[in-house]
Write an enzyme that holds these catalytic residues in place. Structure first.
Site, PDB file in Angstrom:
ATOM      1  N   ASP A  35      -1.434  14.780   4.782  1.00 20.67           N
ATOM      2  CA  ASP A  35      -1.130  13.637   5.637  1.00 20.67           C
ATOM      3  C   ASP A  35       0.197  12.992   5.302  1.00 20.67           C
ATOM      4  O   ASP A  35       0.726  13.186   4.232  1.00 20.67           O
ATOM      5  CB  ASP A  35      -2.140  12.525   5.308  1.00 20.67           C
ATOM      6  CG  ASP A  35      -3.385  12.621   6.114  1.00 20.67           C
ATOM      7  OD1 ASP A  35      -3.507  13.555   6.902  1.00 20.67           O
ATOM      8  OD2 ASP A  35      -4.224  11.733   5.948  1.00 20.67           O
ATOM      9  N   LYS A  57       0.073  11.956  11.219  1.00 17.46           N
ATOM     10  CA  LYS A  57      -0.802  10.945  11.814  1.00 17.46           C
ATOM     11  C   LYS A  57      -0.941  11.208  13.305  1.00 17.46           C
ATOM     12  O   LYS A  57      -0.068  11.816  13.935  1.00 17.46           O
ATOM     13  CB  LYS A  57      -0.255   9.539  11.555  1.00 17.46           C
ATOM     14  CG  LYS A  57       1.106   9.283  12.154  1.00 17.46           C
ATOM     15  CD  LYS A  57       1.437   7.812  12.070  1.00 17.46           C
ATOM     16  CE  LYS A  57       2.826   7.541  12.631  1.00 17.46           C
ATOM     17  NZ  LYS A  57       3.168   6.134  12.641  1.00 17.46           N
ATOM     18  N   MET A 170      -4.343  -1.272   6.800  1.00 18.73           N
ATOM     19  CA  MET A 170      -3.743  -1.198   8.138  1.00 18.73           C
ATOM     20  C   MET A 170      -3.639  -2.582   8.772  1.00 18.73           C
ATOM     21  O   MET A 170      -3.841  -2.735   9.977  1.00 18.73           O
ATOM     22  CB  MET A 170      -4.561  -0.248   9.044  1.00 18.73           C
ATOM     23  CG  MET A 170      -4.525   1.187   8.560  1.00 18.73           C
ATOM     24  SD  MET A 170      -5.693   2.271   9.396  1.00 18.73           S
ATOM     25  CE  MET A 170      -7.172   2.009   8.436  1.00 18.73           C
TER      26      MET A 170
HETATM   27  N1  SAH Z   1      -7.951   6.663   2.679  1.00 20.81           N
HETATM   28  C1  SAH Z   1      -6.914   5.720   2.291  1.00 20.81           C
HETATM   29  C2  SAH Z   1      -6.660   4.694   3.374  1.00 20.81           C
HETATM   30  C3  SAH Z   1      -6.090   5.262   4.655  1.00 20.81           C
HETATM   31  S1  SAH Z   1      -5.779   4.031   5.843  1.00 20.81           S
HETATM   32  C4  SAH Z   1      -7.301   5.042   0.986  1.00 20.81           C
HETATM   33  O1  SAH Z   1      -8.440   5.186   0.515  1.00 20.81           O
HETATM   34  O2  SAH Z   1      -6.459   4.364   0.407  1.00 20.81           O
HETATM   35  C5  SAH Z   1      -4.070   3.745   5.633  1.00 20.81           C
HETATM   36  C6  SAH Z   1      -3.819   2.365   5.067  1.00 20.81           C
HETATM   37  O3  SAH Z   1      -4.088   2.360   3.666  1.00 20.81           O
HETATM   38  C7  SAH Z   1      -2.393   1.889   5.167  1.00 20.81           C
HETATM   39  O4  SAH Z   1      -2.130   1.342   6.441  1.00 20.81           O
HETATM   40  C8  SAH Z   1      -2.343   0.826   4.091  1.00 20.81           C
HETATM   41  O5  SAH Z   1      -2.964  -0.362   4.522  1.00 20.81           O
HETATM   42  C9  SAH Z   1      -3.231   1.438   3.030  1.00 20.81           C
HETATM   43  N2  SAH Z   1      -2.444   2.152   2.010  1.00 20.81           N
HETATM   44  C10 SAH Z   1      -2.547   3.450   1.680  1.00 20.81           C
HETATM   45  N3  SAH Z   1      -1.704   3.751   0.666  1.00 20.81           N
HETATM   46  C11 SAH Z   1      -1.058   2.603   0.353  1.00 20.81           C
HETATM   47  C12 SAH Z   1      -0.061   2.261  -0.606  1.00 20.81           C
HETATM   48  N4  SAH Z   1       0.440   3.156  -1.450  1.00 20.81           N
HETATM   49  N5  SAH Z   1       0.365   0.973  -0.638  1.00 20.81           N
HETATM   50  C13 SAH Z   1      -0.134   0.056   0.201  1.00 20.81           C
HETATM   51  N6  SAH Z   1      -1.066   0.327   1.126  1.00 20.81           N
HETATM   52  C14 SAH Z   1      -1.533   1.580   1.202  1.00 20.81           C
END
Ligand code: SAH
Length: 245
Positions: A35, A57, A170
């Protein structure tokens, strides 16, 4: 001989947050589908012998729709390959991991799920914000600020609750609406909020403010995705507990 799909959480960015299991499976993969949220340094760990496929995405032109990703996983496994499906954070937290393995179940393809450090845990740790703390928060809720139909309609009333930390994934696009709705349902204007951009990576930025000003702070600093909102009194600890960068 039939292959197998490994649905693996890659964590929020820092490659050292990969689990040993994720790392072992990744360096032994025949095919890796990844991803946009998987960090560059993690992609570099994929061996040259493996077929690397960026599936990105859903909205991007260079990526596959969800149903095609699901069937591609099944097809590659049926070719006898070790298929790694690498996702940012944890595959079962706002990661559509469930949807992807539902199809594998239907098609009789075997699979394993490897959990990862979810963004809430990674960002909180690297920002110096304990999500719970006996003096401030006894519970924590993970929410998505972006629903399947594109709206931000959350159970606002339940979210305005003492001693509770909210972590909104998000939430950047909807930050104006989130901040207005929480205040409308009674959250104090002074409620501390942090926004963590690209948490756990070398580019991490953390901004703290209150619920009344957070949208403005995000706009002024041109905060970009991926970013996580942390709302609650625990954010006050960031001042003293911050250690990274
Ligand atoms: N499965 C992922 C989440 C996916 S949804 C998890 O468990 O983390 C995607 C959202 O995750 C982004 O929009 C943001 O809000 C958050 N996110 C993922 N990685 C991030 C990072 N390194 N820093 C800040 N937010 C993050």
């Amino acid at each position: 001989m039939s292959g197998k799909v490994y649905l693996i959480g890659a964590g929020p960015g820092d490659p050292e947050l990969l689990t040993l299991k994720a790392h072992r499976l990744l360096i032994d993969a025949d095919v890796v589908l990844y991803d946009r949220l998987v960090g560059e340094e993690i992609i570099e760990l994929i061996p040259d012998t493996a077929e690397k496929m960026y599936v990105g995405k859903a909205k991007s032109l260079h990526s596959l729709p969800q149903n095609e990703i699901n069937s591609l996983l099944a097809r590659k496994a049926k070719e006898g390959k070790k298929v790694v499906r690498l996702k940012g954070g944890d595959p079962f937290i706002f990661g559509r991991g469930g949807e992807e393995i539902e199809e594998l179940v239907e098609e009789g393809v075997s699979f394993e799920v490897v959990p990862g450090v979810t963004a809430a845990a990674g960002c909180a740790a690297y920002a110096g914000i304990p999500l719970t703390h006996r003096d401030y928060a006894q519970s924590v809720r993970f929410l998505t600020g972006h629903l399947k139909d594109g709206t931000t309609e959350l159970p606002w009333e339940e979210l305005v609750h003492p001693a509770q930390t909210l972590v909104i994934y998000m939430g950047l696009t909807g930050v104006v609406e989130i901040s207005a709705s929480l205040q409308r349902f009674g959250m104090s204007k002074a409620m501390p909020v942090a926004i963590v951009e690209k948490g756990t990576t070398k580019q991490q930025r953390v901004f703290t403010s209150d619920i009344n000003h957070i949208a403005q702070v995000a706009a002024e600093n041109e905060v970009k995705s991926p970013a996580l909102l942390i709302i609650g009194e625990v954010v006050l600890l960031q001042n003293t507990l911050s250690w990274f960068n």
